[in-house]
Structure formats: C-alpha cells, structure tokens
Enzyme design. Structure first.
Site: not given
Length: 538
Positions: A134, A280, A388, A432
C-alpha cells in the site's frame, strides 16, 4: 478553481447528459443473443466533453476542500462527522494520492498545497504497521508520478527545481526505510513492517499482488536516481513469480498462479487465485512493465500473454440465466470458483491495454466483452453501482456440482434478470469499472463508453455524496446505498476522479494512446502516471 455549492453541482450533474435509470436496461437484454463485440480498427477519434470534465473537477474540488478543512495533513476524511482517520500511517495519504489528479486537472491551488507539504513528511515515524504494498502504490507511486508530471513540463506549468528535488528526495527517503522488507533469505519481501527503526514484522508468507506490484515504482526510482539497488530488490522478488516453484502447485494453469509464497524459500504454498484482490495487480503489472520498457522487460510480456491465453481458454464463464455475459472464474488449483469482485473488473481494461501494445485485436475484443459484463453489475442494482463481490452459476458446469451452487432463495429473481447475485453489497469508492471504460474508450473511440462512465459518475455522485465529501456506502441495492460508512478513501482522488475526468477531457501526453508505440506514460495500479523509460533511459 471556484467551488460551486453542493446544490449547484447536483443540478449541474443532473442537467448534463442525464439518462433514464440504467438498471431498467438489464431486463430488456436478458434474453438477447450475444452481440459481436467491435474489433479494433485503427486510430480512433476522441470527443471532448468539457461540461462533464468540469463537473468531475468540481467533485474533486468538493472532496479536496472537505479533506483540506477537516483532515489534512492526516490520511483520510470522514465526511459525515467531519473528522480525519489515519489509516495509512498518518503521512497524508489523500494528499499524495490527490497530487497527480490535481496536476492533470491543473488545479494549481491543490497542487501548491500538496507540494509545500511533501518536504514536511517524516517517513521514518509512524505508530502503525506499514504495508509495503500500500505504501508503494500510494505514497511512492504518488511521489514519483508528481515528479514525472512536473519535471517533464507535461502540464505546461513551471515548477521550482527545489520543489522537484524535494519530491524525489522524499521518494528516496521512503524507499530507504521500506527496503528492509527485502532483507529475507529468499529476497521475497515481507509486506508487514514497523518503523522507528525500520524492521520486518516477521511474516512467513507474502501474496502474489503484494510481491508483484512493486516492480514498476521501484524500477522507476532506480531509473530516476541512477541507483540500481531499488530495481534489483523488487525484481529479485518478482523473479519467483516469473518462474513459480513448485510449478505443479504454484501454476495450476499456464501463466496463472497461486497466491501465497513462502518468504524463506520463495516457493508457492497454494494453487488458488484469480484476477481479483490479492492477485490482481501482479497480472496488471506484467504488461505495464513491458509498456514501461519493452527492451528490458520482454519476459513480463510473455508471462502476461500466457496468463491471458489461459484465462480465455480455461476461465471463461457464462451465467445460466444470462449466457450473453462473460466473466472470468477464480480457481482453487484447477477447480473453478464462480465468484467475481469489483476489484477484478479492471481485467477488461488490462486485456485491452495489452491488445493495444501487442497489436492483438482479439485481446481487445475479449476485453470489451469483460467490460460489457462488468457494466452489467452496475446497471442491475437500484443505485446503478456495482457491489464489492458477486456470484453466478456457470452454464457449462454440472448444476449439482459442489462448486456451482444455485442462487440463494432471496436472490433467484435478481439472478434470473441480472446473471449474478450479490455476495457483498457494499461499495467503497472503487474505480475498476470506470477504469475499464476508460481503456475501452481510448482503444475504440466509441462514445458509448463515455456515456457509461458518465452514468456511473452520476450514480456515485447521487449515492455517495454526503457532508464534506464522498463516502463508501453499505448496500448498492438498497435505497440511498443502505447508509454511509463515513469514509472517503484516498484512492477516490487518485483513481475514480481521474478516470472519470480523463475519459471526457482533451488529449494529452498522459492519456493512453491506441498507437502501440505512442504511450509516454503508464499508470500504476493507483492510477498515478509514471513516465515510460525505453531502453533504460529515464
């Protein structure tokens, strides 16, 4: 930039291209045969919609003003209670995530505020655990992007050399504290760190995405500083993913990997994965590293191609109630799991980007199918925002199979119309789906993707706008989103607002280009534009 009132913004948004409620469209499409997806057919033409771009700028301004007033220089805004929350070590995550968006929007007041703040950050002190992943994608990526955009004079605005030096110095300072993560027997980094002094927590494993989503930022830092150490550290860890061992466990399908890697040995400990969270951005960065420098990173291209070819061959799934839809299944070894995530909906855009770069129209075509189907998760809910997570029943797997259950009784009608049922109903300001609309538009020039992005932006604005900013909501299929979680994610600035703006804005050097050799920037997974460096030249 002048701030218009919330009422004025809502009125503006409601008057610019507003359309009938999109969720009514799914019932009209439910029984239609699958349409041929348009193929890439050469250089597209783009249309600027300045009114919509300006409306997104105003949403940024409202978000920034709320954060600046009630949360800066802390990490995130709680817009309902007008308070701050330090969820990313207290270094001002929203400010650093916002700077590249402020630069492309030419919001000079916000840029100046952030630029003046950057030298004051003490990246060596925090009371919370530090996530290597992160921190890399938000802070290091944000700093490098600001440096690239400002030093390249890409915005047409002149910046003081001292400001540029301070930004790069802070990126180095941060990376020097983070690099202890790679001090492991294998070189596979530990994602969990503590500072003051920098040290590893001592994790036994690390994940595919949290190992494989460092290499762009750390390589860029080496290229800018001339210090090869940063790139070598990230690329050494990445090497265990490019050559997964043991192959029979770590690579269930060619190019498609498990998730967890032993930090001591560098070997995979499971064979479960997908294009969703936890995995991902490893796949995302394979093709983006090739875009960053095709001379140094052809192996990344080859591994991405293997993953994409296997996805098309093994993972394609069509719901029983909506065979016109195309989703990619997850996997547990070679057993498919028919489960999707908002996070995974970046995959259409990633297939499209790879198709552009490799001149493979079939990848673009398939990516557009994925984009269409992820849009379906938006237009099927009462808020016109996707959930989600969601599930479906696969049309080619036996209906009595343990991995292919029917929808819950309360979701049968919804599934019959929509081709999926909602698993986790919340929305946390994720980008996304709009991200994939953006890549689809840049590849094709088809204005429908602008319309889809505008519909999504209107829905998010109408559902998530509250108090001094925008908040995550609890249930996308409930009135008013089922209530607010009172949290404005830092990536709201970096991603949702940037993609929503770029799809309507004028062409620029940071825009994705349909010409395979025409891209001057590559977006990291947080949507920070990084200048490409072909042949090792920064």
């Amino acid at each position: 930039m002048l701030l218009i009132s919330t009422v004025a913004l809502v009125a503006t948004l409601g008057s610019i291209g507003a359309t009938a409620a999109p969720n009514k469209l799914h019932s009209q499409r439910a029984n239609q045969p699958k349409q041929n997806v348009p193929r890439y057919s050469g250089p597209p033409k783009y249309t600027v919609n300045q009114e919509r771009a300006d409306a997104v700028k105003q949403a940024f301004q409202i978000s920034w003003d709320g954060y600046s007033k009630y949360a800066f220089p802390h990490d995130s805004l709680r817009p309902v209670k007008n308070r701050y929350y330090d969820d990313r070590n207290g270094w001002g995550a929203s400010a650093i995530d916002a700077i590249s968006t402020a630069l492309v929007m030419k919001n000079w007041d916000a840029v100046e505020q952030i630029v003046q703040y950057i030298p004051k950050i003490d990246f060596s002190k925090t009371t919370d655990d530090v996530s290597l992943f992160e921190t890399t994608i938000r802070y290091l990526g944000g700093l490098l992007s600001a440096y690239d955009l400002m030093s390249a004079n890409a915005t047409g605005h002149t910046f003081a050399p001292s400001d540029l030096s301070a930004i790069l110095e802070q990126a180095v300072h941060l990376a020097d504290n983070l690099k202890v993560a790679f001090d492991t027997p294998s070189g596979v980094p530990d994602n969990d760190l503590r500072f003051d002094p920098p040290r590893r927590v001592g994790s036994e494993t690390n994940g595919l995405a949290t190992i494989g989503t460092l290499v762009l930022e750390w390589t860029r830092l080496s290229d800018l500083t001339g210090n090869p150490e940063y790139a070598k550290l990230a690329q050494r860890g990445e090497g265990y993913l490019l050559d997964p061992q043991p192959r029979e466990l770590g690579e269930p399908f060619p190019g498609l990997l498990g998730t967890d890697v032993n930090i001591t040995t560098g070997k995979f400990v499971d064979g479960s994965g997908g294009w969703g969270g936890g995995d991902d951005s490893f796949y995302e960065y394979l093709i983006k590293m090739y875009l960053y420098d095709p001379v140094r990173f052809p192996t990344y291209r080859d591994r991405w191609t293997a993953a994409v070819d296997s996805s098309i061959k093994y993972l394609v799934s069509h719901p029983t109630s909506r065979p016109d839809l195309t989703y990619l299944a997850m996997w547990d070894n070679q057993t498919l799991q028919f489960y999707g995530e908002h996070l995974a909906c970046f995959n259409g855009g990633n297939f499209i980007l790879g198709g552009i770069l490799l001149d493979r129209p079939e990848y673009i075509t398939f990516g557009l199918e994925l984009v269409d189907s992820c849009r379906n998760t938006y237009i099927s809910t009462s808020t016109n925002i996707g959930p989600e997570t969601f599930r479906w029943q696969d049309s080619r797997t036996p209906l009595n199979a343990s991995n292919n259950p029917a929808p819950p009784s309360g979701m049968k009608d919804f599934y019959a119309a929509s081709g999926f049922w909602i698993d986790s109903p919340n929305y946390v300001l994720r980008p996304e789906v709009i991200e994939s609309y953006y890549y689809a538009y840049r590849a094709t020039g088809d204005a429908k993707y602008q319309e889809w992005a505008w519909d999504a932006f209107l829905a998010i604005n109408g559902t998530c706008r509250v108090g001094s900013g925008y908040s995550s909501v609890n249930d996308v299929n409930a009135p008013l989103g089922g209530g607010f979680s009172d949290f404005q994610e830092s990536f709201w600035f970096a991603e949702v607002l940037k993609y929503s703006y770029l799809i309507h804005a004028e062409d620029a050097v940071w825009q994705v280009q349909a010409n395979p050799g025409g891209n001057e920037f590559v977006y990291n997974t947080e949507c920070h534009p990084i200048r490409v460096a072909r042949g090792g030249k920064p």
